[in-house]
Design a protein around this motif. Sequence first.
Motif, short mmCIF file in Angstrom:
data_model
loop_
_atom_site.label_atom_id
_atom_site.label_comp_id
_atom_site.label_asym_id
_atom_site.label_seq_id
_atom_site.Cartn_x
_atom_site.Cartn_y
_atom_site.Cartn_z
N ASP A 13 0.83 -1.21 0.00
CA ASP A 13 0.00 0.00 0.00
C ASP A 13 0.86 1.26 0.00
O ASP A 13 0.54 2.26 0.63
N THR A 14 2.00 1.19 -0.71
CA THR A 14 2.91 2.33 -0.79
C THR A 14 2.46 3.26 -1.90
O THR A 14 2.27 2.84 -3.04
N LYS A 15 2.30 4.53 -1.59
CA LYS A 15 1.84 5.50 -2.57
C LYS A 15 3.02 6.04 -3.37
O LYS A 15 4.13 6.16 -2.87
N ILE A 16 2.75 6.39 -4.63
CA ILE A 16 3.75 7.01 -5.48
C ILE A 16 3.64 8.52 -5.34
O ILE A 16 2.55 9.08 -5.46
N SER A 17 4.75 9.18 -5.06
CA SER A 17 4.76 10.63 -4.92
C SER A 17 5.28 11.28 -6.19
O SER A 17 6.21 10.78 -6.83
N TYR A 18 4.65 12.40 -6.55
CA TYR A 18 5.07 13.19 -7.69
C TYR A 18 5.36 14.61 -7.22
O TYR A 18 4.95 15.01 -6.13
N VAL A 19 6.04 15.36 -8.08
CA VAL A 19 6.30 16.77 -7.76
C VAL A 19 5.98 17.60 -8.99
O VAL A 19 6.16 17.15 -10.13
N ALA A 20 5.46 18.79 -8.78
CA ALA A 20 5.14 19.68 -9.89
C ALA A 20 5.37 21.12 -9.45
O ALA A 20 5.30 21.45 -8.26
N ILE A 21 5.64 21.96 -10.43
CA ILE A 21 5.73 23.40 -10.23
C ILE A 21 4.61 24.05 -11.03
O ILE A 21 4.35 23.66 -12.17
N GLY A 22 3.95 25.02 -10.43
CA GLY A 22 2.88 25.69 -11.15
C GLY A 22 2.34 26.87 -10.37
O GLY A 22 2.90 27.27 -9.35
N ASN A 23 1.22 27.41 -10.86
CA ASN A 23 0.61 28.58 -10.25
C ASN A 23 -0.77 28.23 -9.70
O ASN A 23 -1.54 27.49 -10.34
N VAL A 24 -1.08 28.76 -8.53
CA VAL A 24 -2.41 28.57 -7.94
C VAL A 24 -3.41 29.40 -8.75
O VAL A 24 -3.23 30.60 -8.95
N ILE A 25 -4.47 28.75 -9.24
CA ILE A 25 -5.47 29.45 -10.04
C ILE A 25 -6.81 29.58 -9.32
O ILE A 25 -7.67 30.35 -9.75
N ASP A 26 -6.99 28.85 -8.22
CA ASP A 26 -8.24 28.95 -7.46
C ASP A 26 -8.00 28.40 -6.06
O ASP A 26 -7.48 27.29 -5.90
N GLU A 27 -8.36 29.19 -5.03
CA GLU A 27 -8.21 28.71 -3.66
C GLU A 27 -9.48 28.97 -2.86
O GLU A 27 -9.46 29.00 -1.64
N THR A 28 -10.60 29.16 -3.57
CA THR A 28 -11.86 29.45 -2.88
C THR A 28 -12.47 28.19 -2.27
O THR A 28 -13.08 28.24 -1.21
N SER A 29 -12.35 27.07 -2.96
CA SER A 29 -12.87 25.80 -2.46
C SER A 29 -11.82 24.73 -2.73
O SER A 29 -11.72 24.19 -3.82
N GLY A 30 -11.01 24.46 -1.72
CA GLY A 30 -9.87 23.59 -1.94
C GLY A 30 -8.76 24.37 -2.62
O GLY A 30 -8.58 25.56 -2.40
N LEU A 31 -8.04 23.69 -3.52
CA LEU A 31 -6.88 24.32 -4.16
C LEU A 31 -6.73 23.76 -5.57
O LEU A 31 -6.69 22.54 -5.76
N LYS A 32 -6.65 24.65 -6.57
CA LYS A 32 -6.37 24.25 -7.94
C LYS A 32 -5.05 24.85 -8.37
O LYS A 32 -4.81 26.05 -8.17
N ILE A 33 -4.21 24.01 -8.98
CA ILE A 33 -2.88 24.43 -9.41
C ILE A 33 -2.72 24.10 -10.88
O ILE A 33 -2.90 22.94 -11.29
N SER A 34 -2.38 25.11 -11.69
CA SER A 34 -2.07 24.89 -13.10
C SER A 34 -0.57 24.69 -13.21
O SER A 34 0.21 25.62 -12.97
N THR A 35 -0.13 23.49 -13.57
CA THR A 35 1.29 23.17 -13.57
C THR A 35 1.95 23.64 -14.86
O THR A 35 1.30 23.94 -15.86
N ASP A 36 3.28 23.69 -14.83
CA ASP A 36 4.05 24.09 -16.00
C ASP A 36 3.89 23.11 -17.15
O ASP A 36 4.23 23.43 -18.29
N SER A 37 3.42 21.91 -16.87
CA SER A 37 3.19 20.92 -17.93
C SER A 37 1.73 20.87 -18.35
O SER A 37 1.28 19.89 -18.94
N LEU A 38 0.98 21.94 -18.02
CA LEU A 38 -0.40 22.13 -18.48
C LEU A 38 -1.41 21.17 -17.86
O LEU A 38 -2.50 21.00 -18.39
#
Length: 238
Positions: free
Chosen positions: A35-60
């Motif tokens: 039950d080991t989870k795979i971790s990823y990393v991304a860089i991007g910009n926050v586009i919405d933080e009103t309900s949870g969090l949405k991030i638009s990454t550099d890879s679209l």
Amino acid sequence: MKRNHEKFIKRSFIALMLLLTIHLLPSCVDLDDNDTKISYVAIGNVIDETSGLKISTDSLLVLYSSTKPTGMTIKSGDRVRVIFNIIGEGGTELGYDKRIAIEEMAIITVGNVLMVDEAGRDTLKDNTINLQGCWVAGEYLNTDITYLGSGSVRHDFYLGYDPMQQNIEGKPVLRLYHDHNNDNSSYGYTYYTLRSFKLSEYNWPTTPPHQFVLRYKNSNSETKDIELSYDPMVKATE
């Protein structure tokens, strides 16, 4: 204390390697027998933080988390690096590509290209760094930097265009400045920082795609040049 910094740097380099393959994310992620989870990393910009969090990454990719990291103040427009697990799929009707659980998040300091004049030449410092990596993604130049310091003084980083340093025909030279603010680096602690610089704000003297040179002073006080390219028509790293 030094050992902790070295661990953080090592983890950051591993995260960077994952970042280079983020656009190859599978459509689903299975868990192994432990039950080991795979971790990823991304860089991007926050586009919405009103309900949870949405991030638009550099890879679209658009990532969505129903919860925000505790103890952090995050607003739309912030540039972030996020380490996460994928826990579900999105879709056009949902407005995101992957639903994620955030492991770690850090806000990235963003700078613009400074125009260096005579006064700037007298005030901007050019202390040494180790540039572990640099790449252009969308409108940003991203720089992976390590430097020596005591840990008690803030270090500043700037990207500047100095007309007196333009010695490569057809390619603007942008210099990465490091000001250690008189920090005592004799302690020998190694620190890591990821900085982004907005290339779209610079008045380019060339036609796109823009070829340019990133110049900096390494830990041996040697001036180093790296050739890069920026195309404003390309929205993210392919």
